[in-house]
Structure formats: structure tokens, C-alpha cells
Design a protein around this motif. Structure first.
Motif, short mmCIF file in Angstrom:
data_model
loop_
_atom_site.label_atom_id
_atom_site.label_comp_id
_atom_site.label_asym_id
_atom_site.label_seq_id
_atom_site.Cartn_x
_atom_site.Cartn_y
_atom_site.Cartn_z
N GLU A 6 44.62 18.73 28.79
CA GLU A 6 44.76 20.26 28.92
C GLU A 6 45.75 20.24 30.26
N VAL A 7 46.73 20.98 30.33
CA VAL A 7 47.47 21.37 31.45
C VAL A 7 46.75 21.88 32.52
N GLN A 8 46.74 21.53 33.59
CA GLN A 8 45.57 21.80 34.69
C GLN A 8 46.45 23.09 35.38
N LYS A 9 45.68 24.25 35.59
CA LYS A 9 46.07 25.66 36.15
C LYS A 9 46.16 25.44 37.56
N MET A 10 46.95 25.64 38.37
CA MET A 10 46.91 25.31 39.72
C MET A 10 46.58 26.74 40.46
N LEU A 11 47.14 27.73 39.73
CA LEU A 11 47.01 29.42 40.52
C LEU A 11 46.75 29.89 39.46
N VAL A 12 45.51 30.81 39.47
CA VAL A 12 45.41 31.93 38.47
C VAL A 12 45.25 33.13 39.26
N LEU A 13 45.92 34.24 38.97
CA LEU A 13 45.65 35.47 39.38
C LEU A 13 45.03 36.43 38.20
N GLU A 14 43.96 36.91 38.45
CA GLU A 14 43.21 37.99 37.46
C GLU A 14 43.24 39.16 37.97
N GLU A 15 44.06 40.06 37.25
CA GLU A 15 43.98 41.46 37.47
C GLU A 15 43.84 41.72 38.97
N VAL A 16 44.70 41.19 39.71
CA VAL A 16 44.67 41.51 41.20
C VAL A 16 45.42 42.60 41.61
N THR A 17 44.50 43.54 42.33
CA THR A 17 45.01 44.91 42.85
C THR A 17 45.22 44.81 44.22
N LYS A 18 45.99 45.58 44.95
CA LYS A 18 45.66 45.81 46.34
C LYS A 18 46.58 46.89 46.88
N SER A 19 45.56 47.78 47.25
CA SER A 19 46.11 49.00 48.06
C SER A 19 45.69 48.86 49.67
N TYR A 20 46.86 49.30 50.24
CA TYR A 20 46.89 49.31 51.64
C TYR A 20 46.09 50.68 52.16
N ASP A 21 46.32 51.69 51.38
CA ASP A 21 45.86 53.01 52.01
C ASP A 21 44.93 53.47 51.21
N GLY A 22 44.38 52.88 50.21
CA GLY A 22 43.32 53.50 49.27
C GLY A 22 44.08 54.63 48.38
N LYS A 23 45.29 54.94 48.41
CA LYS A 23 45.81 55.69 47.31
C LYS A 23 46.85 54.84 46.53
N GLU A 24 47.92 54.67 47.15
CA GLU A 24 49.13 53.82 46.19
C GLU A 24 48.66 52.17 46.17
N ASN A 25 48.90 51.84 44.98
CA ASN A 25 48.69 50.43 44.85
C ASN A 25 49.95 49.57 45.33
N ALA A 26 49.85 48.66 46.17
CA ALA A 26 51.19 47.97 46.20
C ALA A 26 51.13 46.87 45.41
N VAL A 27 50.09 46.61 44.78
CA VAL A 27 50.26 45.47 43.63
C VAL A 27 48.98 45.93 42.71
#
Ligand SMILES: Nc1ncnc2c1ncn2[C@@H]1O[C@H](COP(=O)(O)OP(=O)(O)OP(=O)(O)O)[C@@H](O)[C@H]1O
Ligand SMILES: [Mg+2]
Lengths: 248, 521
Positions: A6-27
């Protein structure tokens, strides 16, 4: 898969969300997988959330929600083990500069516990590649912008990381240094390493990436092999990029 | 002209906003706290000025107080202005940025100088103005004279401005090529401290006649001293002289502007080059982290200077007190003064812990390079611990250096030394932890001027405000049990601190780690 390994997974992001101000999501709910041994390009317009994503992957800022796995290790649960798997070159080379270049490299080498013989060989190899070796005995504060960047790249290569993360690595480098860096990235992958980098420079992405992800306004809009994206739309990368990141 | 005003305003706001930096507090409460602190800082100066006036008005010569305070304020301003110019102008961060703007050279320099001018005016109001106003009231001056005095008040900073510019220019020319700029700032900082403490001691009671004699003899050579004194006693002729002198000074300053600018740009672009061989040496992770934190503190000129200056205060006080006979060694060592001696020993040795709140800026000091330690494969707790250890190491070394002379000078006995050491070490530890907690709550990383990171920000004020609570502990013990010996009081207080330390460690470790992870770099 068919080879049984199996091909190894080096980096996995799962449903990653980032909000700096609690209102808008930067990611917003970003999911992607980077396999071991590939060069992965991360592209998107200004303010799309590339730096934010990379800061989350590197542990500089914590995601608001979602999970980040590095080489199968949860970054939030065991940060130190996860961090031993990657190194990072930021878009702005802002480092503590009242020490000499060589002191910085020794510092990084100590953090990853690299034996003296190995660190010497690597410092000489990379610093000489970037024409920085003669300047290593100077204070970092007298380095030019590009020299600082080269120093950071050398430092990030010292531990021979499984995953090499770079944010806009080619901005500010002279053509020779840019070529050298691209060569290093390719070589790093040939030896089994993985490279994840963000960029604006489409032709660079086109030249060296195995796969790309396109992000716009914090959302993933495409993620695949370059040829596949091109095949499907029948355009060149620039047209695809403009199309994908166009305001709806 | 309008552009000059805008530029000057930006400079002013930038300089004074560092007093309010790192908000996060309810604005009104923060402001109140700030004003209270500033008042506490200003009060001793006003008190000194008023005290001098009182001394001389009893002698029937209140204008001598004005003469003395004028001399004091000129010296004081000059010594304040030199390090100010060095750090904000010659080695200040934003000159290169300003130089790129389409502005005349004069504007840039004048804008920089106007910040300094405002700063000096504040000093002027605290040191000279009270004595001058009281003298004016004493002589029942007319409205015209009050106007003249007001103009004098505005003009007084000009001389120190010119003097400090010339001195700063000269020293930069002489020493900067050798990369001695840190040394320079420290030198002038120490000069200022000596001046303050010297003046304080000189003004004290029976020394006032000496001070007056000096002022008179200096006034013989340096006429403005007499002019200002006579003017505040109601003589108008001297005002003309003073005005004329200041016009000349202003012209001189104007002539100096291009030189100031060239020299400053030159020194901003010049940095000492460290040489040395390229060596490869393996060190332990913890050692490297500690080195990094120590280097940040010691190799950043502003940080180092601030640390040294704070440490110099107790040293100089002690030195001057001993040499002027305020603190007679032969009397202090008498058995009936044992109590006072122990208090002296402990407060002087504890001064680093009480005055140097290094942990309160342990994270802030990193500024924009903070991301580095977040990316490294280091446990958060180790990261935090190395910051506390940095504080501890610097503090303990400082305490040793300050405490040793006291021990030798006054022949402190072993039981006191040991219990004192225990007291100071536990105090240092618990304060280092609490300060770090403060900094974790208010990291404040995006400063551009290093002075803003370490001086006058609210974290530092907070942590200083907490100090009296800790000093209350030994006082409480000696107050409640008068029979308790000094050593026991120290040991008991030390135990309390130790307990507190473990309590905080036990209950706040997870909180500290969480707060650290939350910091947005
Ligand atoms: N520290 C921060 N605080 C608040 N908002 C931020 C912060 N950093 C980034 N943002 C916001 O997050 C969004 C994404 O920014 P990010 O820096 O990740 O973009 P980027 O894709 O790297 O852009 P560029 O190509 O210009 O580097 C932007 O809207 C930006 O305003
Ligand atoms: Mg970016």
C-alpha cells in the motif's frame, strides 16, 4: 495497490477548518492526502488560505476543527513525534538573527539530534550548493533576504526530513538558487522523501509537481495529477487556474 | 508643513502607544491603571521639585530652587536624550523606511526630534515646572510673566536637544565603526542613573547648601541658570537673553539636521560582523533552547541594556549610600541593628527577582521569530521550562553578584546567608512562573520596536504590581510573631513561596501548555 504494497500516506488533512476571528473561515473543511514520495504543489490566489493551511500542518497555529496526520501520527495528539517527520521553510525568513549562520544550523541540527559527522557533510553540501558556505561565519543580521531564505532551506534540509514543507519557496531566490532548489526537491523525492509546497508560479508547479491541489477562498477546488486535470478540461494550467479561482 | 505635522504625529503616537501596547484589557480599566502607574512614576520628581523649593524658600531665596532645578533638568534631559537618540534615531528601526518616503530630510529629522521634544517637555513639567510655579506664586507674578514663564517652559528642552544631538553624533562617529553601540547606550544609561540617584541624595536635607553653592558657581559660567532664576522672581530683562540664546540654539540645531540624518542612515546600515571559525558541535536540546533564550535576551541591545540598567539601580543605590555615609557600615554591623541589616541584605539581593520581570516578556521577546520554536520537535512544556530557566539563571547570577559584596562588606553570618538564599531562590522561582503565566495570557508578538516588547507594556506593569503581595509575606510573619528570628521568618516565607510554586505548577501546567498552543504566530 496491485503490487500488494500500500502506498504510504505522508500527510493527511481531514476536514480541516481554521477561523482567525470566529466568524469567517480562512480555511474551510479542507481534506487532502499527500502520498510518500511525491512532489505536491499547493496553488491558489492571494489570500486563498495557503499559508494558513501550511501553518496548521506545521503546528504554528492550531486548526479550529479537523485532524492533521503526518506519517500516520496525529499532530494534535503527539506533536513532537509528528514534528520529527517534517521541516518547514516559511514565506518570510524571519528568524532570530543575532547569531551566525553556522550557529543557526547547529541549533537546528541539535533539535533533530543529528550526529556531528552527518551534519557537517550536509551543511557543506547544501551551503555550498547555495553559495552560502563562505558566509556561514557571519551574523545572520547582515544576510540579504535571499541569503536568509537559503539559510532556512539549508536548515530544513539538514534533518533529511521525510516531509519537506515550503511556503512560496521560489519567491526571492535568484535563478540559479531557484534551479538548485528545484533539483534538490526532485532529488529529495527520488530518495523517497516527500515535498509539499505552495506557489504562485504555475510553470514551476507544472514542471516538477506530481500532483497539485488548487485552493480558493479556503476551499479545495481541485486536487489531482496535473495531466488528469488538463485532460479533463483541455486547457493549459494557467487557464485552468483562472477558471477554477474565478469568482462565482 | 502639513506633512511634517502628520509625520510628527505618527512618530509620537508610535512612541507613546507602546505604553498602551498589548491591549486585551477593558479599555477604561487599562487606562485607569496606566494613569495610576504613570502618576506613581511621576510623583517622586514632583516631590523633589517641591521639596527643593521648600528648602530654599525657608532660606528666603526661592529663586535658588529654580536655578538648581533648571540645572538639574538640563542635565537630566541631556542624559535622557542621548540614549533616546541612539536607540530611536541612530539605531532605530524605521529610519530606512522613512528615508524611502518622498519627504525632505528636515521633515524626517524634525519628526523624530519632536517626539524627543515632547518627551523632554514631560520631564520639564515634572522637574522644573513645580519649583518655577511655586516661586512665581511666591513673587506674585503678573499675567505677562506667567506667559513668559510658559514660553521658557517650552524653550528649556532646546539646549538638551542640541547638546544630546552633538554628543550622540560624536559618539556614533567615534565608536560605532567598532561595533560598540550596545556599550554606548549602556554607558549613557548608567550616566543617567548616577545622575538621578546623585541628585536625590544631594537634595536630601543638610546637603542643600552644598547644592546651592555648586549651582551658584556653575551659574557664574553658565548664565541661563541665573536668567531663569531671576525671571521667575519677576525680572523681564533676562527673558530677552533667554529667548536670544534659544534662537541661536534653534539655528544650531537646524544646521545640524543634515549631519544627523546622514550619520543616522549610515549607522542604521552598519552592523558589526562576527567572525570565527565554522565548527560543528553537538549540544543537548535543552541546552540549545536555553542558549537561544539567553541570546535573545543578551544579544538584542535594547533587551540587554534594559536588564543591566534595572540591575544597576540597587547596585548604585547601595554604592552611593555607602560612599556618602548614608549607610554607615560600622553602625549597621552593631547587634541592635541586626534586623535592619538582614532587611538590607535580603532586599538588595532580592532586587533582581523583584525588579527584573524577565518571564513576563519571555514569549514577547521572541517577536516575529516565535514561530521557530513552535515548528521544532520540542515538547511545549520543555519549551516553557527553558524560558523559566532563562529567567532563573539570569536572576540567580544577578543576585549572587549583588549579594556577594553585601555579604563581604557587612560580614553577614552564615545562617542569614543560607536562609536568605532559600528565600530569594523560592521567590525567584514562583515569580518566574507567575510572570510566564501573564505572558502566556498576553503574548503580544508583533512589535517592531524592541523597546515596546520589554518596557512599559502592560505585562511588565502587571507583574510589577504583583510584587508587593510577595513582600508582604515576610512582613506578615515578622509582624505576627515578633519573637521569631529573622532567619525563621525568611525560611517560613520561603516555604510559603515553595508551596505556592508547586501549587501553581500542579494546577496550571495544562493551562500553560494550552495557552501556549493557542498563541497565533
Ligand atoms: N494572523 C491572521 N489573523 C487574521 N486573519 C488572517 C491571519 N493570517 C491570515 N489571515 C486571513 O486568512 C486568509 C488566508 O490567508 P493566507 O495567508 O493563508 O493566504 P495565502 O493563500 O497564503 O495568500 P498569499 O498567496 O498572499 O500568501 C486571508 O483572508 C487572511 O486575511
Ligand atoms: Mg501565503
Amino acid at each position: 495497490m496491485d503490487s500488494g504494497k500500500e502506498v504510504q500516506k505522508m500527510l493527511v488533512l481531514e476536514e480541516v477548518t481554521k477561523s482567525y476571528d470566529g466568524k469567517e473561515n480562512a480555511v474551510e473543511r479542507l481534506s487532502l492526502t499527500v502520498k510518500a514520495g511525491e512532489i505536491f504543489g499547493f496553488i491558489g490566489p492571494n489570500g486563498a488560505g495557503k499559508t494558513t493551511t501550511i501553518k496548521m500542518i506545521t503546528g504554528i497555529t492550531a486548526p479550529t476543527s479537523g485532524r492533521i496526520m503526518i506519517n500516520g501520527i496525529d499532530l494534535a495528539a503527539s506533536p513532537v513525534e509528528a514534528k520529527l517527520n517534517f521541516t518547514y521553510v516559511p514565506d518570510h525568513p524571519e528568524i532570530f538573527s543575532s547569531i551566525r549562520g553556522i550557529d543557526y544550523l547547529n541549533f537546528i541540527a541539535d533539535m533533530y539530534e543529528i550526529p556531528v559527522a552527518q551534519r557537517q557533510a550536509r551543511v557543506e553540501k547544501y551551503a555550498k550548493t547555495f553559495g552560502l558556505y563562505d558566509k556561514l561565519d557571519r551574523l545572520i543580521s547582515v544576510y540579504s533576504h535571499g541569503m536568509k531564505q537559503k539559510l532556512l532551506i539549508c536548515g530544513a534540509l539538514l534533518p533529511n526530513p521525510r516531509l519537506f514543507i515550503l511556503d512560496e519557496p521560489l519567491v526571492g531566490l535568484d535563478p540559479l538558487a531557484a534551479k538548485n532548489l528545484k533539483d534538490i526537491m526532485r532529488e529529495h523525492c527520488r530518495r523517497g522523501g516527500t515535498v509539499f509546497f505552495s506557489s504562485h508560479l504555475l510553470e514551476v508547479v507544472e514542471n516538477i509537481c506530481d500532483r497539485v491541489a488548487v485552493i480558493n477562498k479556503g476551499r479545495l477546488v481541485a486536487c489531482d495529477r496535473l495531466e488528469k486535470i488538463k485532460e479533463e478540461s483541455g486547457h493549459n494550467l494557467e487557464e485552468i487556474f483562472l477558471e477554477l479561482t474565478k469568482d462565482a | 508643513m502639513r506633512r511634517l505635522a502628520v509625520l510628527a504625529k505618527i512618530q509620537l503616537v508610535d512612541f507613546f502607544s507602546k505604553y498602551k501596547s498589548g491591549m486585551g484589557l477593558r479599555a477604561r480599566r487599562a487606562r485607569l491603571f496606566l494613569y495610576l502607574t504613570l502618576f506613581c512614576l511621576a510623583f517622586p520628581f514632583i516631590q523633589m521639585s517641591v521639596g527643593v523649593y521648600q528648602t530654599f524658600s525657608i532660606l528666603g531665596r526661592p529663586e535658588s530652587a529654580v536655578a538648581l532645578m533648571y540645572l538639574t533638568v538640563v542635565l537630566f534631559m541631556s542624559f535622557t536624550a542621548i540614549p533616546f537618540l541612539l536607540s530611536h534615531f541612530f539605531y532605530g528601526g524605521d529610519l530606512q523606511f522613512l528615508a524611502a518616503l518622498p519627504l525632505p530630510v528636515e521633515y524626517i529629522v524634525l519628526a523624530k526630534l519632536s517626539t524627543l521634544y515632547c518627551y523632554l517637555l514631560i520631564i520639564n513639567s515634572l522637574v522644573l515646572a513645580p519649583a518655577m510655579i511655586l516661586t512665581g506664586i511666591n513673587y506674585q507674578l503678573t499675567a505677562l510673566f506667567w506667559l513668559l514663564l510658559f514660553i521658557v517652559w517650552l524653550l528649556v528642552p532646546l539646549l538638551p536637544l542640541l547638546v544630546s544631538s552633538v554628543v550622540a553624533l560624536g559618539t556614533v562617529k567615534l565608536f560605532a565603526p567598532q561595533g560598540k553601540k550596545n556599550l554606548l547606550s549602556i554607558f549613557f544609561g548608567f550616566g543617567l542613573l548616577f545622575l538621578i540617584i546623585g541628585i536625590q541624595l544631594l537634595m536630601g536635607g543638610e546637603n542643600s547648601s552644598v547644592a546651592e553653592a555648586w549651582t551658584l558657581s556653575i551659574g557664574g559660567y553658565f548664565r541661563p541658570v541665573q536668567w531663569v532664576a531671576r525671571l521667575s522672581a519677576g525680572s523681564a530683562r533676562e527673558f530677552l537673553f533667554f529667548l536670544l540664546l534659544n534662537l541661536l540654539l534653534a539655528a544650531g540645531l537646524w544646521r545640524l539636521i543634515p549631519r544627523l540624518y546622514r550619520s543616522a542612515l549610515h549607522s542604521v546600515n552598519q552592523t558589526a560582523v562576527a567572525k570565527g571559525r565554522i565548527t560543528y558541535r553537538q549540544r543537548r536540546k535543552a541546552v540549545q533552547l536555553l542558549r537561544r533564550n539567553l541570546f535573545i535576551l543578551l544579544r538584542q541591545p535594547v533587551f540587554m541594556m534594559n536588564t543591566l540598567l534595572i540591575l544597576a539601580v540597587p547596585c548604585l543605590m547601595l554604592l552611593i549610600a555607602v560612599f556618602t555615609g548614608e549607610l554607615p557600615i560600622d553602625l549597621m554591623v552593631l547587634p541592635e541593628n541586626r534586623n535592619r541589616l538582614v532587611v538590607l541584605f535580603v532586599t538588595v539581593t532580592a532586587a533582581p527577582a523583584l525588579l527584573l520581570n524577565l518571564s513576563a516578556t519571555a514569549i514577547t521577546r521572541e517577536g516575529r521569530t516565535f514561530w521557530e520554536t513552535k515548528v521544532l520537535p520540542v515538547e511545549v512544556w520543555d519549551n516553557l521550562r527553558s524560558r523559566m530557566w532563562t529567567t532563573l539563571i539570569v536572576n540567580v547570577i544577578a543576585s549572587l553578584l549583588i549579594g556577594l559584596p553585601v555579604v563581604l562588606l557587612f560580614g553577614i553570618e552564615w545562617p542569614v546567608i543560607l536562609s536568605g538564599a532559600f528565600f530569594i531562590f523560592t521567590l525567584t522561582r514562583v515569580l518566574a512562573t507567575i510572570d510566564l503565566l501573564i505572558n502566556l495570557y498576553r503574548p503580544y508578538l508583533d512589535w517592531t520596536n524592541p523597546a515596546a516588547a520589554i518596557k512599559n507594556n502592560l505585562n511588565v506593569l502587571f507583574s510589577l504590581a504583583l510584587r508587593p503581595l510577595f513582600l508582604a509575606v515576610p512582613y506578615f510573619f515578622s509582624f505576627c510573631w515578633t519573637a521569631l528570628g529573622e532567619e525563621k521568618v525568611l525560611c517560613l516565607s520561603g516555604l510559603v513561596f515553595l508551596l505556592l510554586h508547586f501549587l501553581i505548577f500542579g494546577s496550571c501546567k495544562d493551562l500553560m501548555i494550552r495557552k501556549f498552543n493557542q498563541i497565533v504566530a
